[in-house]
Design a protein around this motif. Sequence first.
Motif, PDB file in Angstrom:
ATOM      1  N   ALA A  87      22.062 101.801  49.762  1.00  7.78           N
ATOM      2  CA  ALA A  87      22.817 102.707  50.636  1.00  7.78           C
ATOM      3  C   ALA A  87      22.276 102.731  52.062  1.00  7.78           C
ATOM      4  N   THR A  88      21.020 102.346  52.235  1.00  7.95           N
ATOM      5  CA  THR A  88      20.386 102.478  53.553  1.00  7.95           C
ATOM      6  C   THR A  88      20.049 101.147  54.212  1.00  7.95           C
ATOM      7  N   HIS A  89      20.375 100.037  53.570  1.00 12.87           N
ATOM      8  CA  HIS A  89      20.069  98.720  54.127  1.00 12.87           C
ATOM      9  C   HIS A  89      21.303  97.836  54.115  1.00 12.87           C
ATOM     10  N   SER A  90      21.399  97.002  55.111  1.00 11.66           N
ATOM     11  CA  SER A  90      22.407  95.950  55.121  1.00 11.66           C
ATOM     12  C   SER A  90      21.724  94.664  54.684  1.00 11.66           C
ATOM     13  N   TYR A  91      22.414  93.865  53.902  1.00  8.27           N
ATOM     14  CA  TYR A  91      21.866  92.572  53.507  1.00  8.27           C
ATOM     15  C   TYR A  91      22.924  91.508  53.767  1.00  8.27           C
ATOM     16  N   TYR A  92      22.457  90.310  54.022  1.00  3.80           N
ATOM     17  CA  TYR A  92      23.346  89.214  54.394  1.00  3.80           C
ATOM     18  C   TYR A  92      23.314  88.077  53.388  1.00  3.80           C
ATOM     19  N   ASN A  93      22.434  88.181  52.414  1.00  7.24           N
ATOM     20  CA  ASN A  93      22.334  87.138  51.402  1.00  7.24           C
ATOM     21  C   ASN A  93      23.574  87.148  50.516  1.00  7.24           C
ATOM     22  N   PRO A  94      24.172  85.979  50.302  1.00  7.58           N
ATOM     23  CA  PRO A  94      25.284  85.937  49.359  1.00  7.58           C
ATOM     24  C   PRO A  94      24.788  86.222  47.937  1.00  7.58           C
ATOM     25  N   VAL A  95      25.505  87.068  47.222  1.00  7.10           N
ATOM     26  CA  VAL A  95      25.222  87.325  45.804  1.00  7.10           C
ATOM     27  C   VAL A  95      26.350  86.640  45.038  1.00  7.10           C
ATOM     28  N   VAL A  96      25.989  85.620  44.258  1.00  7.51           N
ATOM     29  CA  VAL A  96      26.970  84.720  43.663  1.00  7.51           C
ATOM     30  C   VAL A  96      26.843  84.742  42.143  1.00  7.51           C
TER      31      VAL A  96
END
Length: 152
Positions: free
Chosen positions: A126-135
């Motif tokens: 809820a408090t972080h943005s992530y850019y890694n694709p989750v596949v």
Amino acid sequence: MQNPPDWRNDTVLPLHNDVRANAIAVDAACSGNPGPMEYQGIDLRTGYRVFHFGPLHGTNNIGEFLAIVHALALMQQQGRHDVTIYSDSYNAILWVSKCKCKTKLERTPQTEPLFQIIERAERWLATHSYYNPVVKWETKKWGEVPADFGRK
């Protein structure tokens, strides 16, 4: 047929050609459901275990969810935003996308330590943005996910 093929210099693992090697594969195992649960992440370039957690009383789906969040947090901490996270759990991927572990596991004194970890993971999402694709790992096409515990 050689696996990995000659052209594939990005991994030591026998990966399907569609699988990115700049990735972490995660998986969970549970003896009984609920029961002793653990999870791990494997670096697909090297085959090395990047992290392991457990066992703790829980369910397989919770372990899959926590494994993805663990991988995302670790990759963010290391500034590795281009690393793909593979999971064979559709439910866990969905829970991560919704930032909520939708478990039906009863909250009891035995499961309280796990629920504390779940809440921490949900807070992180809820408090972080992530850019890694989750596949989604395509088991039928690619075989067992390399993070599999091999207990089936």
